[in-house]
Write a protein that holds these residues in place. Structure first.
Motif, PDB file in Angstrom:
ATOM      1  N   GLU A   1      -6.590  -0.901  -2.701  1.00 50.17           N
ATOM      2  CA  GLU A   1      -5.717  -1.150  -1.553  1.00 50.17           C
ATOM      3  C   GLU A   1      -5.478   0.116  -0.730  1.00 50.17           C
ATOM      4  N   LEU A   2      -5.723   1.273  -1.319  1.00 51.24           N
ATOM      5  CA  LEU A   2      -5.520   2.535  -0.614  1.00 51.24           C
ATOM      6  C   LEU A   2      -6.644   2.755   0.397  1.00 51.24           C
TER       7      LEU A   2
ATOM      8  N   ARG B   1       0.827  -1.196   0.000  1.00 47.48           N
ATOM      9  CA  ARG B   1       0.000   0.000   0.000  1.00 47.48           C
ATOM     10  C   ARG B   1       0.866   1.253   0.000  1.00 47.48           C
ATOM     11  N   ARG B   2       1.930   1.254   0.809  1.00 46.82           N
ATOM     12  CA  ARG B   2       2.832   2.408   0.852  1.00 46.82           C
ATOM     13  C   ARG B   2       3.486   2.621  -0.508  1.00 46.82           C
TER      14      ARG B   2
ATOM     15  N   SER C   1      -0.280   8.114   3.432  1.00 45.20           N
ATOM     16  CA  SER C   1      -0.337   6.658   3.319  1.00 45.20           C
ATOM     17  C   SER C   1       1.029   6.077   2.967  1.00 45.20           C
TER      18      SER C   1
ATOM     19  N   ALA D   1      -8.872   8.076   0.141  1.00 44.12           N
ATOM     20  CA  ALA D   1      -7.872   8.299  -0.896  1.00 44.12           C
ATOM     21  C   ALA D   1      -8.301   7.671  -2.214  1.00 44.12           C
TER      22      ALA D   1
ATOM     23  N   ALA E   1       0.907   4.073  -2.987  1.00 41.61           N
ATOM     24  CA  ALA E   1       0.648   5.482  -2.711  1.00 41.61           C
ATOM     25  C   ALA E   1       1.817   6.350  -3.158  1.00 41.61           C
TER      26      ALA E   1
ATOM     27  N   LEU F   1      -2.121  10.760  -0.131  1.00 37.80           N
ATOM     28  CA  LEU F   1      -1.237   9.708  -0.624  1.00 37.80           C
ATOM     29  C   LEU F   1       0.090   9.712   0.126  1.00 37.80           C
TER      30      LEU F   1
END
Length: 216
Positions: free
Chosen positions: A85-86, A35-36, A163, A90, A39, A160
């Motif tokens: 997944e965010l 996820r990171r 995240s 977002a 983003a 973003l």
């Protein structure tokens, strides 16, 4: 990132053993890492588009659309299946923003087609006036969407980055803080760049004149 992942894996193995560590990694830590990463790459593409939008706003015309304008959507298109997944807020903002990007990318093509249609009209053709009005409407819509897209960028980008670099991540302290797009600042950078190019051009011309006079 690889070093951190290796360290985390070693810790998990020590605490829970092979099968337990693998399960925790797959269910918890791996999704967080991905996820990171997702983003972060989207944030980078939006940063690029923010500069393009700022330049478009800076040079906005009431009658023209820049025919070479094209916001980047390559990253978004490549990861579209993973947007979910965010964090939910977002997700909504990213989809909304990229809708603007894609609409903006259609407008230069529409504008060029209208210009071609106008040029094909005979002089004093009544239809020519209609096409001219459509050109002005196209430019007005483009300029309006540029402003709206900039506003959405300034909402989406911090989400973003939050995240991509959560508070607990040590990577958070090695990056520049999020900044809103400042068109006046962008104008200053463009002006400095133009002045530098003009200075270099003048130096080259002066050098060429000196070479010419020396050979003469």
């Amino acid at each position: 990132m690889e070093e951190i992942s290796g360290t985390m894996t070693a810790v998990l193995l020590g605490l829970f053993g092979g099968a337990g560590a693998t399960l925790i990694w797959e269910l918890l830590f791996r999704p967080l890492r991905e996820r990171r990463s997702l983003a972060e790459v989207l944030s980078a593409e939006i940063s690029l588009n923010m500069q393009l939008l700022g330049a478009a706003q800076l040079y906005a015309s009431a009658t023209k659309v820049p025919p070479d304008f094209e916001a980047s959507t390559m990253v978004f298109d490549a990861v579209a299946a993973r947007i979910g997944e965010l964090p939910s807020q977002a997700v909504n903002e990213v989809i909304f923003l990229y809708r603007y990007f894609k609409q903006l990318n259609e407008m230069p093509r529409t504008y060029v087609a209208l210009v071609d249609e106008l040029r094909a009209q005979p002089a004093e053709s009544p239809h020519g006036k209609t096409v001219e009005r459509e050109l002005q409407q196209c430019a007005a819509v483009f300029n309006n969407y540029v402003v709206k897209a900039i506003n959405r960028c300034n909402i989406t980008q911090p989400m973003l980055l939050k995240s991509a670099f959560p508070r607990w991540s040590p990577r958070r302290y090695g990056r520049q803080p999020s900044r809103m797009l400042d068109v006046s600042e962008l104008a200053g950078r463009i002006r400095v760049s133009q002045e530098e190019r003009a200075r270099l051009t003048e130096e080259l011309r002066r050098h060429d004149r000196q070479d010419s006079s020396g050979r003469g």
